[in-house]
Motif scaffolding. Sequence first.
Motif, short mmCIF file in Angstrom:
data_model
loop_
_atom_site.label_atom_id
_atom_site.label_comp_id
_atom_site.label_asym_id
_atom_site.label_seq_id
_atom_site.Cartn_x
_atom_site.Cartn_y
_atom_site.Cartn_z
N TYR A 78 0.85 -1.19 0.00
CA TYR A 78 0.00 0.00 0.00
C TYR A 78 0.88 1.24 0.00
O TYR A 78 1.92 1.26 0.64
CB TYR A 78 -0.85 0.08 1.27
N ASP A 84 -1.87 -6.25 -4.90
CA ASP A 84 -2.05 -7.51 -4.19
C ASP A 84 -1.13 -8.56 -4.83
O ASP A 84 -1.07 -8.65 -6.04
CB ASP A 84 -3.52 -7.94 -4.33
N TYR A 126 -2.26 0.47 -4.56
CA TYR A 126 -2.50 -0.79 -3.87
C TYR A 126 -2.18 -1.93 -4.82
O TYR A 126 -2.59 -1.91 -5.97
CB TYR A 126 -3.96 -0.88 -3.41
N MET A 128 -8.78 -8.40 -1.01
CA MET A 128 -9.70 -7.34 -0.62
C MET A 128 -10.22 -6.59 -1.83
O MET A 128 -9.52 -6.45 -2.81
CB MET A 128 -8.98 -6.36 0.31
N ASP A 129 -11.46 -6.10 -1.71
CA ASP A 129 -11.95 -5.27 -2.81
C ASP A 129 -11.48 -3.82 -2.57
O ASP A 129 -10.88 -3.50 -1.56
CB ASP A 129 -13.47 -5.38 -2.97
N THR A 130 -11.80 -2.97 -3.54
CA THR A 130 -11.29 -1.60 -3.50
C THR A 130 -11.70 -0.86 -2.22
O THR A 130 -10.90 -0.17 -1.60
CB THR A 130 -11.81 -0.83 -4.73
N ASN A 131 -12.98 -1.05 -1.85
CA ASN A 131 -13.47 -0.34 -0.66
C ASN A 131 -12.71 -0.75 0.59
O ASN A 131 -12.35 0.08 1.41
CB ASN A 131 -14.96 -0.61 -0.46
N ASP A 132 -12.48 -2.06 0.72
CA ASP A 132 -11.77 -2.57 1.90
C ASP A 132 -10.36 -2.01 1.97
O ASP A 132 -9.90 -1.61 3.03
CB ASP A 132 -11.71 -4.09 1.87
N SER A 133 -9.69 -1.99 0.81
CA SER A 133 -8.31 -1.51 0.83
C SER A 133 -8.24 -0.02 1.16
O SER A 133 -7.36 0.42 1.89
CB SER A 133 -7.62 -1.81 -0.51
N ARG A 158 -10.38 1.55 3.03
CA ARG A 158 -10.70 1.66 4.45
C ARG A 158 -9.48 1.31 5.28
O ARG A 158 -9.13 2.00 6.23
CB ARG A 158 -11.86 0.72 4.78
N LEU A 159 -8.82 0.23 4.90
CA LEU A 159 -7.64 -0.21 5.65
C LEU A 159 -6.54 0.85 5.61
O LEU A 159 -5.89 1.13 6.62
CB LEU A 159 -7.11 -1.51 5.07
#
Lengths: 144, 194
Positions: A11, A24, A22, A31-36, A38-39
Amino acid sequence: MAAAAAVYSLYIINKSGGLIFYKDYGSAGRMDTNDSLRLASLWHSMHAISQQLSPVPSCSGIELLQADTFDLHCFQSLTGTKFFVVCEPGTQHMEGLLKHIYELYTDFVLKNPFYEMEMPIRCELFDINLAQAVQKDRVALLGR
Amino acid sequence: MIGVGKMKLYSNVLDRPLSKGKQEVSLSAFAFLFSEMVQYNQTQVDNIAELERRLEDAGYAVGARVLELLCHREKGNRRETRLLGILSFVHSTVWKVLFGKVADSLEKGTEHEDEYMISEKELLVNRFISIPKDMGTFNCGAFVAGIVRGVLDNAGFPAVVTAHFVPVEGQQRPRTTILIKFAEEVLRREARLG
């Protein structure tokens, strides 16, 4: 050890906590885009809080977070851009890899006239060189 | 000042010798300056062709000066008068002074008599530049094309010079080809000289 990647994901977050890159590398928990996103902002806040909570004066924030299933290494540049990798527990040489990624960022992102500061990174040369760096790192690990 | 003992200080700039001096400048410094130049020009134009033209014009001024300097420094105040002479001057002398190496190749166009190509696997100005997909075939090598046009034009070889990306088989990155199309008069003169 299976041939699974030692580095799970990478990241890069800008100084205001927005995710600008990002990648992977085939981890189990994709993870999907939203999760990444958020993280990334969560890590940004945790990093900032850790600086405040530290009993040591002039603390630069969390550098390594160790969990049962992963290690998280973080590197913050002088301008506040943060680079962090999530990797297999006990993976070595991650500081070196992060420094190298920072170098690639300064070369192929910051010297590119078509990159807008603080915006998501879309630079072909950065992707190519990053892939090589992570690959080399993987080879070094397998060769041990 | 370091090394001041060896350097003679000239009060008049015209008395100073045109020596080679320190040969290299920082690549990073150049890359940032070039990047700023492209960004500035981008704010001044409406379309990509215009941006290409502005970069070429910037290069033209460099080319004109480089020709003057190198004719004096490397060639004893002589300049090339033949087509192949000037082309190899650009390919080797100019390239070496500007980029620290001879260009990868100099070829004659197969389809047209008046076309020549200088190719580089990785052009120095493009080292850190990734062209966004929406800019199509735009190449920052337009600046280098301008330099070549500046040299040729001022040496008496008017030409149209353009920079193109050419994909190479088995390579991830395309190479850059500087295409030189000479004006008709140049070829006519060349034929007369035999």
